[in-house]
Design a protein around this motif. Structure first.
Motif, PDB file in Angstrom:
ATOM      1  N   GLY A 187      46.525  51.922  40.540  1.00  0.00           N
ATOM      2  CA  GLY A 187      47.958  51.658  40.479  1.00  0.00           C
ATOM      3  C   GLY A 187      48.452  50.834  41.645  1.00  0.00           C
ATOM      4  N   VAL A 188      47.541  50.195  42.343  1.00  0.00           N
ATOM      5  CA  VAL A 188      47.956  49.400  43.496  1.00  0.00           C
ATOM      6  C   VAL A 188      47.411  47.977  43.402  1.00  0.00           C
ATOM      7  N   GLY A 189      46.969  47.581  42.205  1.00  0.00           N
ATOM      8  CA  GLY A 189      46.491  46.215  42.013  1.00  0.00           C
ATOM      9  C   GLY A 189      45.074  45.991  42.496  1.00  0.00           C
ATOM     10  N   PHE A 190      44.294  47.066  42.529  1.00  0.00           N
ATOM     11  CA  PHE A 190      42.941  46.930  43.056  1.00  0.00           C
ATOM     12  C   PHE A 190      42.005  46.239  42.067  1.00  0.00           C
ATOM     13  N   ARG A 191      42.113  46.631  40.785  1.00  0.00           N
ATOM     14  CA  ARG A 191      41.212  46.026  39.797  1.00  0.00           C
ATOM     15  C   ARG A 191      41.450  44.524  39.615  1.00  0.00           C
ATOM     16  N   PRO A 192      42.727  44.083  39.509  1.00  0.00           N
ATOM     17  CA  PRO A 192      42.956  42.630  39.448  1.00  0.00           C
ATOM     18  C   PRO A 192      42.429  41.898  40.677  1.00  0.00           C
ATOM     19  N   PHE A 193      42.541  42.557  41.807  1.00  0.00           N
ATOM     20  CA  PHE A 193      42.013  41.968  43.043  1.00  0.00           C
ATOM     21  C   PHE A 193      40.497  41.782  42.922  1.00  0.00           C
ATOM     22  N   VAL A 194      39.819  42.803  42.403  1.00  0.00           N
ATOM     23  CA  VAL A 194      38.372  42.718  42.202  1.00  0.00           C
ATOM     24  C   VAL A 194      38.045  41.618  41.185  1.00  0.00           C
ATOM     25  N   TYR A 195      38.835  41.578  40.129  1.00  0.00           N
ATOM     26  CA  TYR A 195      38.639  40.587  39.061  1.00  0.00           C
ATOM     27  C   TYR A 195      38.736  39.163  39.603  1.00  0.00           C
ATOM     28  N   ARG A 196      39.796  38.913  40.367  1.00  0.00           N
ATOM     29  CA  ARG A 196      39.984  37.566  40.928  1.00  0.00           C
ATOM     30  C   ARG A 196      38.858  37.210  41.886  1.00  0.00           C
ATOM     31  N   LEU A 197      38.481  38.181  42.687  1.00  0.00           N
ATOM     32  CA  LEU A 197      37.436  37.972  43.687  1.00  0.00           C
ATOM     33  C   LEU A 197      36.107  37.607  43.016  1.00  0.00           C
ATOM     34  N   ALA A 198      35.780  38.360  41.953  1.00  0.00           N
ATOM     35  CA  ALA A 198      34.535  38.090  41.228  1.00  0.00           C
ATOM     36  C   ALA A 198      34.579  36.689  40.616  1.00  0.00           C
ATOM     37  N   GLY A 199      35.742  36.343  40.053  1.00  0.00           N
ATOM     38  CA  GLY A 199      35.909  35.022  39.455  1.00  0.00           C
ATOM     39  C   GLY A 199      35.694  33.908  40.467  1.00  0.00           C
ATOM     40  N   GLN A 200      36.300  34.090  41.643  1.00  0.00           N
ATOM     41  CA  GLN A 200      36.199  33.074  42.699  1.00  0.00           C
ATOM     42  C   GLN A 200      34.751  32.813  43.106  1.00  0.00           C
ATOM     43  N   HIS A 201      33.911  33.855  43.040  1.00  0.00           N
ATOM     44  CA  HIS A 201      32.546  33.711  43.521  1.00  0.00           C
ATOM     45  C   HIS A 201      31.542  33.609  42.380  1.00  0.00           C
ATOM     46  N   GLY A 202      32.041  33.386  41.162  1.00  0.00           N
ATOM     47  CA  GLY A 202      31.170  33.186  40.005  1.00  0.00           C
ATOM     48  C   GLY A 202      30.283  34.373  39.705  1.00  0.00           C
ATOM     49  N   LEU A 203      30.792  35.576  39.917  1.00  0.00           N
ATOM     50  CA  LEU A 203      29.991  36.770  39.676  1.00  0.00           C
ATOM     51  C   LEU A 203      30.326  37.370  38.318  1.00  0.00           C
ATOM     52  N   SER A 204      29.350  38.001  37.695  1.00  0.00           N
ATOM     53  CA  SER A 204      29.605  38.661  36.411  1.00  0.00           C
ATOM     54  C   SER A 204      29.616  40.172  36.615  1.00  0.00           C
ATOM     55  N   GLY A 205      30.091  40.878  35.584  1.00  0.00           N
ATOM     56  CA  GLY A 205      30.107  42.343  35.670  1.00  0.00           C
ATOM     57  C   GLY A 205      31.420  42.912  35.206  1.00  0.00           C
TER      58      GLY A 205
END
Ligand code: ZN
Ligand code: ZN
Ligand code: FE
Length: 758
Positions: free
Chosen positions: A24-42
């Motif tokens: 509830g603090v925007g953690f998952r979107p933060f993880v999502y964006r971070l993974a996207g930026q570094h071309g990571l899957s999962g």
């Protein structure tokens, strides 16, 4: 297959678990964006004890990902623990946010309610925005949390927003990981969300309702206004008529009302706001901040009587922002209850209880699941010090850094809170009020059950105050928890101060408060303990005096003054300051020892001096006499009064009769109250330092923990802290929980944990 290239170089897959306040603090979107930026899957998903991530990609990208995950987490997130393990690579492309799964090991992860963020404010003030002037605007960075969550994992279905079906626009935002409202559970708009209800009439035209309500306030009406954690009673703070009407109808005689100002500029106009207080006013927690009032600020004198401080907060919901922009720039905003009952939070309950107080009721159709009062803080030595811990802070856990058994600590009966422990975390309830009220006690019991479910806590141990007749003690005894540990009141105060400072002791503990049940069955409150987090020794205390009439003496400081006077000067002098009739009654009571317990309370000594000086002879709320005595003090104090320390091998006893005699003489000579009060404060500080020095000689300890409600008096706290430091002591004070009985439950939990681990 699109991801072949990535896959061929993807040498590793990590499974990362993150615990703490991460839902509830925007953690998952933060993880999502971070993974996207570094071309990571999962993928990433909420689990019961936090967030679970599986991420795959090349070595260097993974390293950066893990690093940034730690260092750049969203502002409202707080990570208490994270683990990384390597698991077999699976290949695949893209990064997904998966549905939550329910789990067994639930740890405290529910976020507190957070004030409207600048982005949402900007949405609300842009005419072109679809949320223009919408009173329920929120996003991942702000809005209701703790008060609307019914169960976890924290998903919309588990909140009081479950009854509102998102419109396509809101749904799109909610599903878009790059949107500020991605998975913002209370997400809403004028099309699909809650609306205002004025005097029972729901209207989708919120803008008009706000305008009407603002006009009513400007015209001098008292409104009950539904906020995040309950109803407030509000009126124009400039109007004597409105404020005095509210006082009369609420049945609240002297206790100051809190104010809400349009913005920090308005707050500066009515109070002296230093930089740390301003930062606190503007913080996402938005507590009520106690600050010195300015003269001629236009605020009705019915807001606060006899104290020079005002309690001010800034708007923390969209509705507050809208109302204050259109209505009076400063509102009285006091809890919507009859004195000492729990705050009203359900619409029908508010209508029933507040009907006779408020002229109009401004509600809305987003239910409040957990009532929660406003927090109250003040700044001491440039840092915040809590007075009442509730909205914005609860249920944020306090990490004590040591593993504990699961404990329920029941707190005290006044300003009650309880505390649950799990792992190394302690979770305190919000301020719940005085358990002597049956509705408050019901509320307390419901909250214990709620928190236990919330945090999946099955306490093995229940800790409670030593007082056999406290409601909280009886609750502990009837809790069905097998292991019960009684903790002495002042030991709990000192232990709470030690715990939040990360110490297990031993320390010299200075516990000054009004009332606490002593190990000898007497009423303690002016105590010096040598304590660690398991045990204590009473090393010094104020000499006992009779408390004539018990609770009656607490309500009538004049009786306390008489008790001291009779001891210090005899009946003749006593007569000069009180009516002969009063002297006769109280003296007889003391002589016969009927309903006349002995007390070493520091709070009662403040009461006695306050009454002696004619500052306050009768109180309408707890701590009033001492508060008014502090407010009366001014100017530098000339020296200190005499007092004696008696030593005969046992605890040092502080005899203040010489001081009482000197004060009586000064009053007779016509010395100003301001000077006497200042000198009295200085004397108590002097005595405290002398006793601490004697105890340092005795024990070699040079750390002093200060706790107890008397230390809400920052004049005294400042004097004691400064003089102790000058003498080479290390001084520990409260920064996380209140020094008053609101912090007691934390101390009880710590002592109980200490005893269990012995
Ligand atoms: Zn926001
Ligand atoms: Zn919508
Ligand atoms: Fe206390």
């Amino acid at each position: 297959m699109a991801g072949v290239e990535t896959e061929s170089r993807a040498s590793r897959r990590l499974r990362i678990t993150v615990a703490g306040t991460v839902q509830g603090v925007g953690f998952r979107p933060f993880v999502y964006r971070l993974a996207g930026q570094h071309g990571l899957s999962g993928w990433v998903r909420n689990v019961a004890d936090g967030v679970l991530i599986e991420v795959e990609g090349d070595e260097s990208a993974l390293r950066i990902f893990a690093e940034v995950l730690r260092t750049d987490a969203p502002t409202l997130a707080s990570v208490s623990d994270s683990t990384v393990v390597t698991i077999p690579a699976e290949g695949g492309t893209g990064f997904a946010i998966r549905e939550s799964i329910e789990g067994a090991d639930i740890r405290p992860i529910v976020p507190p309610d957070i004030a409207t963020c600048p982005d949402c404010l900007s949405d609300m003030t842009s005419p072109a925005n679809r949320r223009y002037a919408y009173p329920f605007t929120n996003c991942t960075n702000c809005g209701p949390r703790f008060t609307i969550i019914e169960r976890i994992p924290y998903d919309r279905a588990g909140t009081t927003m479950s009854g509102f079906r998102m419109c396509p626009d809101c749904e799109t935002e909610y599903r878009d990981p790059l949107d500020r409202r991605f998975h913002a559970q209370p997400n809403a708009c004028p099309v699909c969300g809650p609306h205002l209800i004025l005097d029972g009439v729901r209207s989708a035209e919120d803008r008009e309702v706000v305008a009407q309500a603002a006009d009513l306030l400007l015209a001098g009406s008292v409104l009950a206004i539904k906020g995040l954690g309950g109803f407030h009673l509000a009126c124009d703070a400039r109007s004597d008529e409105a404020v005095s009407a509210l006082r009369t109808r609420k049945g609240r005689v002297g206790k100051p009302f809190a104010l809400m100002c349009l913005d920090h500029i308005e707050a500066r106009r009515i109070c002296v706001v230093d930089a740390p207080s301003e930062a606190l006013l503007l913080s996402p927690e938005r507590p009520i901040v106690l600050m010195p009032a300015r003269h001629g600020n236009g605020i009705s004198h019915f807001v606060v009587e006899g104290s020079s401080d005002l309690g001010v907060m800034l708007p923390y919901t969209p509705l507050h922002h809208l109302l204050l922009s259109a209505g009076p720039p400063t509102l009285v905003m006091t809890s919507g209850n009859l004195s000492e009952e729990p705050i009203a939070h359900e619409d029908c309950d508010a209508a029933r209880r507040l009907r006779h107080i408020a002229d109009h009721i401004l509600a809305h159709d987003r239910p409040i699941h957990v009532p929660c009062d406003d927090s109250v803080m003040r700044v001491f030595e440039d840092a915040p010090m809590p007075i009442r811990r509730a909205r914005g802070f609860v249920p944020r856990p306090i990490d004590l850094g040591v593993e504990m058994p699961q404990i329920l600590a029941c707190g005290g009966d006044l300003k009650s809170t309880f505390c649950l422990t799990k792992g190394s975390l302690a979770v305190l309830s919000q301020h719940l009020g005085d358990l002597e009220n049956a509705p408050t006690l019901d509320h307390y019991e419901r909250m214990v059950a709620h928190f236990r479910r919330f945090f999946d806590c099955e306490p093995e141990v229940v800790a409670h105050d030593l007082h056999p007749d406290y409601h909280s003690t009886r609750y502990a005894e009837s809790s069905g928890i097998a292991r019960q540990i009684a903790v002495q009141h002042h030991h709990a105060h000192i232990a709470s101060c030690m715990a939040e400072n990360g110490l297990e002791g031993p320390v010299i503990g200075v516990a000054f408060d009004g009332t606490g049940y002593g190990a000898d069955g007497r009423i303690w409150g002016g105590e010096f303990l040598v304590a660690d987090s398991r045990d204590f020794r009473r090393a010094a205390h104020l000499q006992y005096v009779p408390l004539p009439g018990g609770d009656a003496a607490v309500r009538r400081p004049g009786r306390m003054a008489l008790s001291y006077l009779l001891r210090a000067c005899g009946p003749d002098v006593a007569v000069q300051l009180l009516t002969p009739e009063e002297v006769r009654v109280v003296a007889a009571q003391i002589e016969r020892g009927v309903n006349c317990p002995l007390t070493s309370s520091m709070g009662r000594l403040f009461d006695a001096v306050s009454a002696l000086l004619g500052v306050c002879r009768e109180v309408t709320y707890e701590g009033q006499a001492a508060m008014e005595l502090k407010a009366a003090a001014s100017g530098p104090s000339e020296g200190v009064y005499r007092y004696d320390l008696s030593r005969d091998g046992g605890p040092i006893r502080v005899d203040v009769r010489p001081m009482i005699r000197e004060i009586v003489e000064e009053v007779a000579r016509g010395k100003q109250v301001a000077g006497i009060s200042a000198k009295f404060h200085s004397t108590i500080a002097d005595m405290t330092v002398r006793v601490c020095s004697a105890l340092r000689d005795q024990t070699g300890l040079s750390r002093v923990a200060m706790s107890g409600g008397v230390f809400q008096n920052v004049l005294l706290l400042g004097m004691v802290a400064e003089r102790l430091r000058k003498r080479g002591f290390e001084v520990l004070i409260h920064r996380l929980v209140p020094c008053n009985d609101g912090g007691l439950s934390l101390g009880q939990a710590v002592v109980a944990a200490g005893r269990c681990m012995r």
